[in-house]
Design a protein around this motif. Structure first.
Motif, PDB file in Angstrom:
ATOM      1  N   MET A 101       0.839  -1.204   0.000  1.00 30.65           N
ATOM      2  CA  MET A 101       0.000   0.000   0.000  1.00 30.65           C
ATOM      3  C   MET A 101       0.873   1.254   0.000  1.00 30.65           C
ATOM      4  O   MET A 101       1.866   1.325   0.710  1.00 30.65           O
ATOM      5  CB  MET A 101      -0.888   0.027   1.255  1.00 30.65           C
ATOM      6  N   PRO A 102       0.470   2.297  -0.782  1.00 30.98           N
ATOM      7  CA  PRO A 102       1.230   3.544  -0.742  1.00 30.98           C
ATOM      8  C   PRO A 102       1.024   4.261   0.571  1.00 30.98           C
ATOM      9  O   PRO A 102      -0.001   4.116   1.220  1.00 30.98           O
ATOM     10  CB  PRO A 102       0.634   4.341  -1.915  1.00 30.98           C
ATOM     11  N   GLN A 103       1.998   5.011   0.969  1.00 24.75           N
ATOM     12  CA  GLN A 103       1.866   5.817   2.165  1.00 24.75           C
ATOM     13  C   GLN A 103       0.932   6.989   1.902  1.00 24.75           C
ATOM     14  O   GLN A 103       0.515   7.248   0.781  1.00 24.75           O
ATOM     15  CB  GLN A 103       3.240   6.337   2.586  1.00 24.75           C
ATOM     16  N   ASN A 104       0.618   7.729   2.940  1.00 21.94           N
ATOM     17  CA  ASN A 104      -0.221   8.914   2.822  1.00 21.94           C
ATOM     18  C   ASN A 104       0.419   9.893   1.853  1.00 21.94           C
ATOM     19  O   ASN A 104       1.555  10.324   2.061  1.00 21.94           O
ATOM     20  CB  ASN A 104      -0.364   9.554   4.217  1.00 21.94           C
ATOM     21  N   PRO A 105      -0.285  10.310   0.749  1.00 23.67           N
ATOM     22  CA  PRO A 105       0.326  11.210  -0.233  1.00 23.67           C
ATOM     23  C   PRO A 105       0.744  12.547   0.345  1.00 23.67           C
ATOM     24  O   PRO A 105       1.576  13.240  -0.211  1.00 23.67           O
ATOM     25  CB  PRO A 105      -0.783  11.381  -1.287  1.00 23.67           C
ATOM     26  N   GLY A 106       0.151  12.951   1.490  1.00 23.03           N
ATOM     27  CA  GLY A 106       0.495  14.253   2.061  1.00 23.03           C
ATOM     28  C   GLY A 106       1.675  14.207   3.011  1.00 23.03           C
ATOM     29  O   GLY A 106       2.125  15.234   3.494  1.00 23.03           O
ATOM     30  N   ALA A 107       2.183  13.021   3.303  1.00 20.15           N
ATOM     31  CA  ALA A 107       3.280  12.898   4.252  1.00 20.15           C
ATOM     32  C   ALA A 107       4.608  13.274   3.614  1.00 20.15           C
ATOM     33  O   ALA A 107       4.780  13.142   2.411  1.00 20.15           O
ATOM     34  CB  ALA A 107       3.352  11.458   4.771  1.00 20.15           C
ATOM     35  N   PRO A 108       5.570  13.761   4.397  1.00 18.60           N
ATOM     36  CA  PRO A 108       6.877  14.087   3.831  1.00 18.60           C
ATOM     37  C   PRO A 108       7.545  12.851   3.255  1.00 18.60           C
ATOM     38  O   PRO A 108       7.365  11.739   3.756  1.00 18.60           O
ATOM     39  CB  PRO A 108       7.662  14.625   5.044  1.00 18.60           C
ATOM     40  N   LEU A 109       8.338  13.013   2.222  1.00 11.58           N
ATOM     41  CA  LEU A 109       9.081  11.916   1.613  1.00 11.58           C
ATOM     42  C   LEU A 109      10.463  11.877   2.236  1.00 11.58           C
ATOM     43  O   LEU A 109      11.192  12.863   2.226  1.00 11.58           O
ATOM     44  CB  LEU A 109       9.184  12.120   0.106  1.00 11.58           C
ATOM     45  N   SER A 110      10.830  10.702   2.774  1.00  7.93           N
ATOM     46  CA  SER A 110      12.058  10.630   3.557  1.00  7.93           C
ATOM     47  C   SER A 110      13.295  10.981   2.736  1.00  7.93           C
ATOM     48  O   SER A 110      14.236  11.581   3.235  1.00  7.93           O
ATOM     49  CB  SER A 110      12.202   9.220   4.143  1.00  7.93           C
ATOM     50  N   CYS A 111      13.310  10.592   1.448  1.00  4.04           N
ATOM     51  CA  CYS A 111      14.495  10.849   0.629  1.00  4.04           C
ATOM     52  C   CYS A 111      14.490  12.243   0.020  1.00  4.04           C
ATOM     53  O   CYS A 111      15.459  12.653  -0.584  1.00  4.04           O
ATOM     54  CB  CYS A 111      14.605   9.796  -0.468  1.00  4.04           C
ATOM     55  N   GLY A 112      13.399  12.969   0.173  1.00  2.00           N
ATOM     56  CA  GLY A 112      13.308  14.308  -0.384  1.00  2.00           C
ATOM     57  C   GLY A 112      12.970  14.293  -1.852  1.00  2.00           C
ATOM     58  O   GLY A 112      13.275  13.349  -2.574  1.00  2.00           O
ATOM     59  N   ARG A 113      12.343  15.357  -2.325  1.00  2.00           N
ATOM     60  CA  ARG A 113      11.960  15.494  -3.731  1.00  2.00           C
ATOM     61  C   ARG A 113      12.548  16.781  -4.281  1.00  2.00           C
ATOM     62  O   ARG A 113      12.852  17.719  -3.523  1.00  2.00           O
ATOM     63  CB  ARG A 113      10.433  15.546  -3.890  1.00  2.00           C
ATOM     64  N   GLN A 156      -2.761   6.301 -19.039  1.00  2.00           N
ATOM     65  CA  GLN A 156      -1.716   5.357 -19.437  1.00  2.00           C
ATOM     66  C   GLN A 156      -0.988   4.935 -18.166  1.00  2.00           C
ATOM     67  O   GLN A 156      -0.315   5.746 -17.547  1.00  2.00           O
ATOM     68  CB  GLN A 156      -0.724   6.003 -20.402  1.00  2.00           C
ATOM     69  N   GLY A 157      -1.167   3.695 -17.765  1.00  2.00           N
ATOM     70  CA  GLY A 157      -0.549   3.222 -16.538  1.00  2.00           C
ATOM     71  C   GLY A 157       0.183   1.917 -16.760  1.00  2.00           C
ATOM     72  O   GLY A 157      -0.335   1.020 -17.419  1.00  2.00           O
ATOM     73  N   THR A 158       1.383   1.803 -16.191  1.00  2.00           N
ATOM     74  CA  THR A 158       2.217   0.631 -16.422  1.00  2.00           C
ATOM     75  C   THR A 158       2.904   0.209 -15.128  1.00  2.00           C
ATOM     76  O   THR A 158       3.446   1.051 -14.414  1.00  2.00           O
ATOM     77  CB  THR A 158       3.299   0.927 -17.476  1.00  2.00           C
ATOM     78  N   GLY A 159       2.875  -1.095 -14.863  1.00  2.00           N
ATOM     79  CA  GLY A 159       3.668  -1.646 -13.774  1.00  2.00           C
ATOM     80  C   GLY A 159       5.073  -1.916 -14.279  1.00  2.00           C
ATOM     81  O   GLY A 159       5.295  -2.884 -15.008  1.00  2.00           O
ATOM     82  N   GLU A 160       6.020  -1.040 -13.921  1.00  6.19           N
ATOM     83  CA  GLU A 160       7.390  -1.185 -14.399  1.00  6.19           C
ATOM     84  C   GLU A 160       8.141  -2.256 -13.611  1.00  6.19           C
ATOM     85  O   GLU A 160       8.807  -3.112 -14.183  1.00  6.19           O
ATOM     86  CB  GLU A 160       8.131   0.152 -14.284  1.00  6.19           C
ATOM     87  N   GLY A 161       8.032  -2.183 -12.279  1.00  9.88           N
ATOM     88  CA  GLY A 161       8.744  -3.126 -11.438  1.00  9.88           C
ATOM     89  C   GLY A 161       7.849  -3.881 -10.495  1.00  9.88           C
ATOM     90  O   GLY A 161       8.309  -4.706  -9.706  1.00  9.88           O
ATOM     91  N   ALA A 162       6.551  -3.569 -10.552  1.00 11.82           N
ATOM     92  CA  ALA A 162       5.588  -4.213  -9.667  1.00 11.82           C
ATOM     93  C   ALA A 162       4.202  -4.012 -10.245  1.00 11.82           C
ATOM     94  O   ALA A 162       4.000  -3.177 -11.126  1.00 11.82           O
ATOM     95  CB  ALA A 162       5.668  -3.617  -8.256  1.00 11.82           C
ATOM     96  N   THR A 163       3.274  -4.787  -9.755  1.00 11.39           N
ATOM     97  CA  THR A 163       1.875  -4.558 -10.118  1.00 11.39           C
ATOM     98  C   THR A 163       1.262  -3.609  -9.097  1.00 11.39           C
ATOM     99  O   THR A 163       1.870  -3.282  -8.087  1.00 11.39           O
ATOM    100  CB  THR A 163       1.097  -5.878 -10.141  1.00 11.39           C
ATOM    101  N   MET A 164       0.040  -3.158  -9.377  1.00 11.50           N
ATOM    102  CA  MET A 164      -0.658  -2.274  -8.439  1.00 11.50           C
ATOM    103  C   MET A 164      -2.064  -2.802  -8.201  1.00 11.50           C
ATOM    104  O   MET A 164      -2.666  -3.427  -9.078  1.00 11.50           O
ATOM    105  CB  MET A 164      -0.706  -0.833  -8.960  1.00 11.50           C
ATOM    106  N   GLY A 165      -2.566  -2.530  -7.016  1.00 10.16           N
ATOM    107  CA  GLY A 165      -3.932  -2.886  -6.676  1.00 10.16           C
ATOM    108  C   GLY A 165      -4.894  -1.788  -7.096  1.00 10.16           C
ATOM    109  O   GLY A 165      -4.500  -0.665  -7.417  1.00 10.16           O
ATOM    110  N   ARG A 166      -6.184  -2.124  -7.078  1.00 13.56           N
ATOM    111  CA  ARG A 166      -7.201  -1.142  -7.457  1.00 13.56           C
ATOM    112  C   ARG A 166      -7.171   0.068  -6.525  1.00 13.56           C
ATOM    113  O   ARG A 166      -7.344   1.208  -6.969  1.00 13.56           O
ATOM    114  CB  ARG A 166      -8.578  -1.815  -7.431  1.00 13.56           C
ATOM    115  N   ASP A 167      -6.924  -0.159  -5.235  1.00 14.34           N
ATOM    116  CA  ASP A 167      -6.873   0.970  -4.305  1.00 14.34           C
ATOM    117  C   ASP A 167      -5.694   1.888  -4.613  1.00 14.34           C
ATOM    118  O   ASP A 167      -5.797   3.115  -4.504  1.00 14.34           O
ATOM    119  CB  ASP A 167      -6.822   0.489  -2.856  1.00 14.34           C
ATOM    120  N   GLN A 168      -4.563   1.302  -5.034  1.00 12.55           N
ATOM    121  CA  GLN A 168      -3.417   2.124  -5.405  1.00 12.55           C
ATOM    122  C   GLN A 168      -3.687   2.906  -6.685  1.00 12.55           C
ATOM    123  O   GLN A 168      -3.286   4.065  -6.817  1.00 12.55           O
ATOM    124  CB  GLN A 168      -2.187   1.240  -5.580  1.00 12.55           C
TER     125      GLN A 168
END
Length: 251
Positions: free
Chosen positions: A1-13, A210-222
């Motif tokens: 599951m993805p983390q909360n989209p509003g949370a800070p990203l640890s590695c920085g953007r 246009q959505g693609t699983g490059e290194g993993a698949t995704m669930g419907r919730d994602q």
């Protein structure tokens, strides 16, 4: 599951963004003297010059339809990336052909081709600097160029009224390290497990996903999380388009 989209990203953007925040976006119309309409679209360090030229007539297969046509071409300049790419010529397209077809489809979704009449509008998108999201910047900037080109013909009485039915813009999102991020730059895009591009309208409609699983698949919730991120980004972009063009729906 993805983390909360509003949370800070640890590695920085880049640009010290939150996961749900776009890069700085700037749309500058009127950058090309001889085009009917033009726009420099800047998504962070990605820069695309978009032009629109209107010509009398339509492709042979479109004749007698009493409808116009909107098409696009896309190219990346040799020094747009950190290593020189070969200049593209007709017949040597691949990725560029796929993108220009996407740009054309996206723009036609916002045009009443019958009201346009037997005219062809060609939108050229030339990437002068690439840092991810060149197709989304192309679509967003090309709509501004298209608007300004059509308005120039309205003002000169060559078209009776503006044949635009609305706005289109596009943005990317993806799962990077399991986290949902909006508007991926190149380092994020190159490490994304899932990459998605969405073209949307000013009314909240979706033109294309246009959505693609490059290194993993995704669930419907994602998938839902990514689409929500993109639609919020598109809403921001159509506001910016409106600010620089003064477009009013049904004008």
């Amino acid at each position: 599951m993805p983390q909360n989209p509003g949370a800070p990203l640890s590695c920085g953007r880049s640009h010290d963004r939150r996961p749900d925040q776009m890069r700085p976006v700037k749309l500058t119309p009127g950058v090309m003297k001889h085009a009917d309409g033009s726009c420099l679209a800047e998504f962070g360090d990605t820069r695309v010059i978009c032009t629109a030229v209107i010509e009398e007539g339509v492709p042979p297969w479109r004749r007698a339809s009493r409808q116009g046509w909107v098409t696009a071409e896309y190219a990346m300049l040799p020094a747009a990336t950190n290593t020189r790419g070969k200049r593209e010529y007709r017949g040597r397209k691949g990725r560029s052909m796929e993108i220009e077809r996407l740009v054309g489809r996206s723009l036609r979704a916002a045009v009443d081709l019958r009201r346009l009449g037997e005219l062809t509008v060609t939108c050229d998108c030339d990437v002068i600097q690439a840092d991810g999201g060149t197709r989304t910047a192309s679509i967003t900037g090309a709509w501004v160029a298209l608007h300004d080109a059509l308005m120039s013909w309205v003002r000169s009485d060559r078209i009776k009224r503006l044949p635009l039915t609305g706005q289109v813009a596009a943005v990317s999102a993806g799962l990077v390290g399991g986290q949902a991020l909006l508007d991926l730059d190149y380092p994020e895009d190159s490490h994304a497990q899932v990459d998605l591009n969405l073209v949307g309208t000013d009314c909240g409609g979706i033109v294309e996903v246009q959505g693609t699983g490059e290194g993993a698949t995704m669930g419907r919730d994602q998938l839902d999380v990514l689409i929500d991120l993109c639609q919020a980004g598109v809403a921001q972009l159509v506001r910016l388009q409106r600010d620089v063009t003064g477009f009013e729906r049904f004008s």
